[in-house]
Enzyme design. Sequence first.
Site, short mmCIF file in Angstrom:
data_model
loop_
_atom_site.label_atom_id
_atom_site.label_comp_id
_atom_site.label_asym_id
_atom_site.label_seq_id
_atom_site.Cartn_x
_atom_site.Cartn_y
_atom_site.Cartn_z
N GLU A 138 0.84 -1.20 0.00
CA GLU A 138 0.00 0.00 0.00
C GLU A 138 0.87 1.26 0.00
O GLU A 138 1.36 1.67 -1.04
CB GLU A 138 -0.97 -0.06 1.18
N MET A 139 1.11 1.87 1.17
CA MET A 139 1.89 3.11 1.19
C MET A 139 3.39 2.88 1.38
O MET A 139 4.19 3.77 1.12
CB MET A 139 1.36 4.04 2.28
#
Length: 351
Positions: A138-139
């Site tokens: 994700e991030m």
Amino acid sequence: MKMLFTAMAVALPTATAFAAEPIPADLRETALGTFKALPSTTPAVANNPITPEKIALGKALFFDPRVSASGVLSCNSCHNLATGGDDNLETSIGHGWQKGPRNAPTVLNAVFNIAQFWDGRAEDLKAQAKGPVQAGVEMANTPDQVIATLKSMPQYVDWFDAAFPGAADRVTFDNLAKAVEAFEATLVTPAPFDAFLNGDDAAMASEQKQGLALFMEKGCSSCHAGINVGGEAYYAFGIVEKPSAEVRPEKDKGRFAVTNSADDSYVFRVAPLRNVALTAPYFHSGKVWDLKQAVAIMGTTQLGEELKAEEVDLLVAFLNSLTGKVPEVVLPILPAETATTPRPVSQILGK
């Protein structure tokens, strides 16, 4: 010609009998035994007093892509407030164009869920806010890098000071999560269904009321109950009949990965149904794009019943009454980077 009209006269009552099913006189009272209307004020959350300053900080952080290692992804990337609080993708796209394993749930009204994520691994929105920041798919960031980024911008330091005035160390990863939770708690969407529960008979169309009665009669409300019309319990996906391998991939065993209990194989948190008409595709796999198809699948897998087309139509009519008014959100103007702000990177940090 007379014979044709006679045949039509005989056929019409049969074709419309289902649609003409009477609406129970005690429908609202029965519904209030299962559901609750949304509150008119921002709900409280555990161990996190909500203030205007905390909400404003949380909104900035929700929209700031610099929370991600690449400087590309924000919370709003996967939980887009303009598209139903999700990203309308089968599964979300993360760092380096990686494809995530599950469909992104909506952030709208998520504050009312018993836990966050499809498998319930985060106990609340604070815990949920920390997960994607650190997930490599994700991030792909680290708490230390995030805090270094925020501390490099004086405006953020001022905002944290205002939001957490009693804390000795105010710019922390925990406080970031608390601020995001405070903002997300405001994302409540009152719908026609709430107006009906609160006494407005005209808030829902006749077909929607029929659909509500059918929703309870068929047993859908056994799982999809409460204030969020779901999100309050865990059930196996495939209670009666196993879904197709495409809709329920064999390798994703749901809550089993959290509890390591065989009883939790293919068990997921019940999907909350508010705004469901806006959040296609459906299920944790994101493989079903049509709401009618999703309802039909739930009929066979969870109820053990092949729903009639007319029943599906009425159930979808009810689900449309759950589409609410999203709070107006003005995009924040974010602080500018400084010479000490960490630069975006393409690698996954913390690995």
